[in-house]
Design an enzyme around this catalytic site. Sequence first.
Site, PDB file in Angstrom:
ATOM      1  N   HIS A 174       0.828  -1.211   0.000  1.00 10.40           N
ATOM      2  CA  HIS A 174       0.000   0.000   0.000  1.00 10.40           C
ATOM      3  C   HIS A 174       0.863   1.262   0.000  1.00 10.40           C
ATOM      4  CE1 HIS A 174      -3.641   2.338   1.273  1.00 10.40           C
ATOM      5  NE2 HIS A 174      -2.705   3.114   1.804  1.00 10.40           N
ATOM      6  N   GLU A 175       1.858   1.316   0.886  1.00 13.28           N
ATOM      7  CA  GLU A 175       2.665   2.534   1.012  1.00 13.28           C
ATOM      8  C   GLU A 175       3.521   2.773  -0.231  1.00 13.28           C
ATOM      9  OE1 GLU A 175       1.969   4.519   3.273  1.00 13.28           O
ATOM     10  OE2 GLU A 175       0.791   3.163   4.514  1.00 13.28           O
ATOM     11  N   HIS A 179       1.625   4.644  -2.768  1.00 16.35           N
ATOM     12  CA  HIS A 179       1.628   6.106  -2.605  1.00 16.35           C
ATOM     13  C   HIS A 179       2.850   6.726  -3.271  1.00 16.35           C
ATOM     14  CE1 HIS A 179      -1.896   6.394  -0.203  1.00 16.35           C
ATOM     15  NE2 HIS A 179      -1.401   5.839   0.881  1.00 16.35           N
ATOM     16  N   HIS A 189      -5.412   7.495  -1.933  1.00 19.56           N
ATOM     17  CA  HIS A 189      -6.404   6.577  -1.395  1.00 19.56           C
ATOM     18  C   HIS A 189      -7.593   6.509  -2.350  1.00 19.56           C
ATOM     19  CE1 HIS A 189      -4.677   7.082   2.886  1.00 19.56           C
ATOM     20  NE2 HIS A 189      -4.240   5.966   2.337  1.00 19.56           N
TER      21      HIS A 189
END
Length: 1020
Positions: A361-362, A365, A371
């Site tokens: 997930h990170e 980014h 998101h």
Amino acid sequence: MLLPLLISGLLFRNADAFLPFFNEDDLKYTFGVDTHAEVPNHEEIDPVPYYHQNGSLHKLEFMAFNKKYNLSLEPTLAKLLSSGVTVVKKNEKKGGSLDFGSTLDSCHYHHYGEKVYAAISNCDGRIKGTVIDDGEIIVVHPFPDHHAHRSKRATENGAHVVYKRETLAGEPKDFCGLDNVVTEESLVEDESAIFEDVFVTGQRLTQQSDLIVELAVFVDENLWRHFSSKHGGMADRKLQDYTLTLLNNIQIMYYQPTASPPLTFRVIRYEVLTRQPSALAGYLHNHGNAQMYLDRFCRYQRNLAVRDWDHAIMLTGYDIHRGAGSRSISGIARLDGMCDPWNTCTLAEGLDFTSAFIGTHELGHSVGMRHDEPYCQSKHIMSSSLGPGKVTWSTCSLRDYHQFLQRLDGRGKNCLRVSNMPNKLEISSNVKPGQIYDANLQCELMHGNGYQQVTPRQDSYDGICYMMWCGQSSFGRIITSHPALEGTFCGPSKWCQLGRCVPWTGTNEIQPTVQHVAPVVTTLPSRIDGSWSGWGATICSQCTCNGILGSVGLAIARRTCSAPYPANGGSDCVGSTSRAVLCSRQCGRASKSVDEYISDKCMEQKRLKNDRELTGKGSQLNRFPQRACKVFCDVQQHYGSQRNYRFFGDNLPDGTSCGYDRYCLDGECLALNCNNNALISRDQSCPTDTCPITDQSSSVYRGQWGTWSLWTSCTATCGGGYRKRNRACSITGQCEGNEDETEVCSSESCPSVLRVGNEWSTWTEWNHCSVSCGRGSQARYRKCLSPHRTLAFDCPEKNIEVRSCDNGPCNAIGVWGTWGGWSTCSTSCGPGTLVRQRTCNREPCDGSAHERRSCNVATCQNDGIWSLWNEWSDCSRVCGKGLRSRSRSCFGSGCMGASSEQQFCNEQACASSSANDWGTWSGWSQCSVSCGAGVKRRTRTCRTGNCPGNYKESAICNDRDCENKNAAWGGWGYWSSCSETCGDGVRKRVRKCYGSGNCDGQQYEKQYCNLRVCDFRRKF
């Protein structure tokens, strides 16, 4: 030939009999939870591995949740690790060990099926990994060794558990520390922190080459201590296996069909910090505060002398948090940070296997993905909350990802397409590492550029095999380093083996020397630096005007970094891809101001996204040059007067005014150059092409259509609706064809609905307290939904609730000292200000170090107010004591004090000279205005003596009258905040004059304001 290890069949059973014996560490290790109540639904399994004769895993079979899995496996170590990976272990004395990955086992595998994907590792003979099957993540994990005897049917492979990744009881939903709010304050303090929104329309991504993230993995002291206490002498090996297992599972998520184009992660540096560096000391980041620790780590990795990676990730043993009492997040990264040396960094907890999902997930980014909420459903990887089924990439994520890659390619600085690695030679079987990387190179790899071996005395040269010393120079600081690599020269006809200096035997090996030795033949490709192509033609007949007041017409030429493309570590092209020649100074058909254009765009975004937070208005941010050509949309203000914005990726049209003689080109604000005939970036030379500049309407030119926008959402979810898309013409009204297009959608029949009327959704959880300690506030939200569960807007009451919160007294770290005394009032009469200060005894402290309050010592006898002093005039003499003066103006009447003052200047004695010699006058400057009465200036310098007369001279220029017919005011800006929080104050607003000539009326406007009556009892 395959060798099945188990013939006993595929076994599975419930593992609840084990759980009562699990302590907190066992639960964390196996399931990634802290309590028995949080354990997900699970089964015990006996996986059946099949091995090749060379010992590599070939196939894995097991039964889970009433389904049989048969996984064919391919090794992935060669993809996960660069051939020149550097493995560093640093201790408290800045020494440690250095290796090149020779100790890393090939025990990591992937499975690629039609619907099933898997990442499997078996480094210690136990199976660990994830299986992605039809929108679900299934985790396979071994039970702790000390519980294996409790299994009555355990095989030689040990007991394993399988469970589905899902939201666990009591698990915080908002695990990610990224904040995606754009505030006016963040624009002022750090423009690089602007977070752009999703749904950016861009051209289709051109896949020029594979996308490879060269990764540096750091392990902090806390995580090292955790593994050291658990595994003792095997800690190094276990930690390496664990790290690569995590990355193996992250990699499979970026190889799914929904990840297009796929992203490959390749480790080029792996560094374990057995002692935390001073720059990352715990007290500096409040022992795991997510944002503070990330900031420190980003600076740390950027400042390392050795830096050849695209992205750095820190696996930490801290339970990271947002502040005192908050432990709800597990990772944080810089949005759009990839390829930016200061921001290409990620922080993730590393205490259990859930780190693989957090890291996935990170890292998303870092390559531009926001998101998913509120524009995509909360069922994908980039959702801000954890939950079952979040194993695919949403449309929102892919649009963000593609747009980010386009921005990197457009700047010619896409680090994912080129390698940062220096040319490191592969080590063949008959050459040892110390012969390829001599002592000096080993010091440089360990500590950075400028470090070399501190040569020992000849009689103790062989000691480098036990410990080699490195320093920055012959006079610099000496650092205890690492034992020299195998094969390092340690004396005449000697080399290092197993920590000892031994004679070279000469058998099948190359003789060691003190000089750096490299194989004559290498397969390394040659470095190719990128070079710009020639400029495209400047076609004056395609002069584009955008219909915005104050804009100019441009003929644009472009180039690409393709002659050749950079390759094999070659450097990128430096500079811009576009330049423009001026072809019209006064575009015809201009119908709206810049702010009106921006507001139209923002209203379009509000309609497309159905977002109640957007006001539908916006304004040009001229005070930020880097943002003056971007479209920022206002967000409703819930608290205070601070303005918030959202950026959706739109640039202002080329040619839009963004300052005095400055205009937009490809989203950048550039000054007119080349005798005011062209817009070029700093690195470019003036174009040889010019266009005849016209002030007439641009209707004589043909326009060109831009690309279609995205389709709007369907007006109905069933029963027949429609959706629209549009495109823009480069010259308003001068394109053939339709600007809008409509099509039918959602034509299927609607199911019967029992609900009648709109209703509120359930409240969200309360968000985090606004302060980390002490009293603050927190809010929760709800949505107004139609019977079809789409957003509606006419529910009664509010969609937000606010309450106070108290996180307890602030801890000893970050304690304010006592307040100092109040200063004297800033004015002797009338309204003024008192100020007092306090000191933070130890960072970080919440709150401000300054406090102000109003004061009014006495009523002024008159209503006159002085302005601020003007700048000092030039000194009347260049030497020998001259005078300079300054003045101020009285607003009103009866100001007390002098309107001007003088002081001595240039009091140094003049050099003796028989002549006072002026130099020649400089050329006249440009006229200060293009029409109306202006001023031009020139200067001269006194070369010797004390020259009489003035050193500067002014003259009137351009005394013709301005034509006012095209001058028009833009709209008024927003009112400023009231100058006083209570009692009488003043607020101001400003507008801009567009076109040529002067606008009638005032540019500035002010009015009195009174927010509330001052409560002097409480105030003082």
